[in-house]
Design a protein around this motif. Structure first.
Motif, PDB file in Angstrom:
ATOM      1  N   ASN A  33       0.819  -1.203   0.000  1.00  0.00           N
ATOM      2  CA  ASN A  33       0.000   0.000   0.000  1.00  0.00           C
ATOM      3  C   ASN A  33       0.860   1.262   0.000  1.00  0.00           C
ATOM      4  O   ASN A  33       0.501   2.264  -0.606  1.00  0.00           O
ATOM      5  CB  ASN A  33      -0.914  -0.024   1.226  1.00  0.00           C
ATOM      6  CG  ASN A  33      -1.972   1.047   1.196  1.00  0.00           C
ATOM      7  OD1 ASN A  33      -1.896   1.968   0.427  1.00  0.00           O
ATOM      8  ND2 ASN A  33      -2.974   0.898   2.034  1.00  0.00           N
ATOM      9  N   GLU A  34       2.015   1.211   0.682  1.00  0.00           N
ATOM     10  CA  GLU A  34       2.850   2.408   0.836  1.00  0.00           C
ATOM     11  C   GLU A  34       4.320   2.019   0.886  1.00  0.00           C
ATOM     12  O   GLU A  34       4.688   0.992   1.454  1.00  0.00           O
ATOM     13  CB  GLU A  34       2.458   3.126   2.138  1.00  0.00           C
ATOM     14  CG  GLU A  34       3.237   4.366   2.429  1.00  0.00           C
ATOM     15  CD  GLU A  34       2.883   4.985   3.781  1.00  0.00           C
ATOM     16  OE1 GLU A  34       3.558   5.937   4.161  1.00  0.00           O
ATOM     17  OE2 GLU A  34       1.944   4.508   4.449  1.00  0.00           O
ATOM     18  N   LYS A  36       7.846   3.830   2.046  1.00  0.00           N
ATOM     19  CA  LYS A  36       8.414   4.989   2.727  1.00  0.00           C
ATOM     20  C   LYS A  36       9.930   4.923   2.634  1.00  0.00           C
ATOM     21  O   LYS A  36      10.531   3.903   2.960  1.00  0.00           O
ATOM     22  CB  LYS A  36       7.972   5.007   4.193  1.00  0.00           C
ATOM     23  CG  LYS A  36       8.372   6.249   4.944  1.00  0.00           C
ATOM     24  CD  LYS A  36       7.773   6.252   6.332  1.00  0.00           C
ATOM     25  CE  LYS A  36       8.167   7.509   7.072  1.00  0.00           C
ATOM     26  NZ  LYS A  36       7.635   7.517   8.431  1.00  0.00           N
ATOM     27  N   VAL A  55       3.727  -0.787  -5.791  1.00  0.00           N
ATOM     28  CA  VAL A  55       2.965   0.065  -4.887  1.00  0.00           C
ATOM     29  C   VAL A  55       1.594   0.302  -5.499  1.00  0.00           C
ATOM     30  O   VAL A  55       1.476   0.827  -6.608  1.00  0.00           O
ATOM     31  CB  VAL A  55       3.681   1.409  -4.631  1.00  0.00           C
ATOM     32  CG1 VAL A  55       2.852   2.283  -3.715  1.00  0.00           C
ATOM     33  CG2 VAL A  55       5.068   1.180  -4.058  1.00  0.00           C
ATOM     34  N   GLU A  57      -1.892   1.967  -4.140  1.00  0.00           N
ATOM     35  CA  GLU A  57      -2.560   2.649  -3.032  1.00  0.00           C
ATOM     36  C   GLU A  57      -4.028   2.256  -2.905  1.00  0.00           C
ATOM     37  O   GLU A  57      -4.646   2.501  -1.880  1.00  0.00           O
ATOM     38  CB  GLU A  57      -2.419   4.161  -3.212  1.00  0.00           C
ATOM     39  CG  GLU A  57      -0.989   4.641  -3.117  1.00  0.00           C
ATOM     40  CD  GLU A  57      -0.831   6.111  -3.418  1.00  0.00           C
ATOM     41  OE1 GLU A  57      -1.825   6.769  -3.768  1.00  0.00           O
ATOM     42  OE2 GLU A  57       0.303   6.602  -3.301  1.00  0.00           O
ATOM     43  N   LYS A  64       3.010  -1.795   4.415  1.00  0.00           N
ATOM     44  CA  LYS A  64       3.974  -0.862   3.839  1.00  0.00           C
ATOM     45  C   LYS A  64       5.378  -1.371   4.070  1.00  0.00           C
ATOM     46  O   LYS A  64       5.621  -2.197   4.948  1.00  0.00           O
ATOM     47  CB  LYS A  64       3.799   0.547   4.391  1.00  0.00           C
ATOM     48  CG  LYS A  64       4.138   0.720   5.855  1.00  0.00           C
ATOM     49  CD  LYS A  64       3.943   2.169   6.274  1.00  0.00           C
ATOM     50  CE  LYS A  64       4.180   2.348   7.755  1.00  0.00           C
ATOM     51  NZ  LYS A  64       4.005   3.741   8.171  1.00  0.00           N
TER      52      LYS A  64
END
Length: 149
Positions: A33-34, A36, A55, A57, A64
């Motif tokens: 989903n994410e 970082k 990725v 969303e 993540k």
């Protein structure tokens, strides 16, 4: 004599099931989903682009990946004039897979390389870029092996 030949032939024809990691036809792509990125963006982008990660969303999964790194260059010795004579480049990398705010997997990788200084600063910076790329490649290899296991 015939028993030895038969045994040798049987031994050669049977396999142990060994398969190289990188030659697998089917690569598992991890949908998250994410993503970082923390630290040096250049290093993170190179690692993220090499990993089998997608990725999305809009996915229903709430997971993540956090890629965190720290690059350090240390002077390991100086000459008689007080100028740096040799260096050590260290890249510390942390891979974290988080699902529903729980850390499921975490891997810490540290790669380092020692090298001599060069008189020409441009040559030194080019050499450091090559060293950095080599260390990043080692980190990527270790992460791919970790993700496949």
């Amino acid at each position: 004599m015939k028993n030895r030949i038969l045994f040798l032939l049987l031994f050669i024809l049977t396999s142990c099931g060994y398969q190289p990691l990188y030659s697998k036809k089917e690569v598992k792509i991890l949908t998250i989903n994410e993503l970082k990125l923390i630290g040096n963006t250049n290093i993170n982008k190179k690692v993220a682009s090499a990993l089998p990660i997608k990725v999305d969303e809009n996915t229903l999964l709430k997971n993540k990946i956090i890629l965190e790194n720290k690059k350090t260059i240390i002077e390991t010795s100086k000459n008689k004039k007080g100028q740096p004579d040799s260096f050590k480049m260290i890249i510390d990398f942390k891979f974290s897979f988080i699902d529903n705010n729980n850390i499921l997997n975490e891997k810490f990788i540290s790669e380092e390389f020692s090298y001599k200084s060069k008189d020409n600063k441009f040559d030194l910076s080019q050499y450091e870029m090559n060293i950095e790329q080599s260390l990043i490649n080692k980190i990527i290899e270790k992460l791919i092996i970790y993700m496949n296991v």
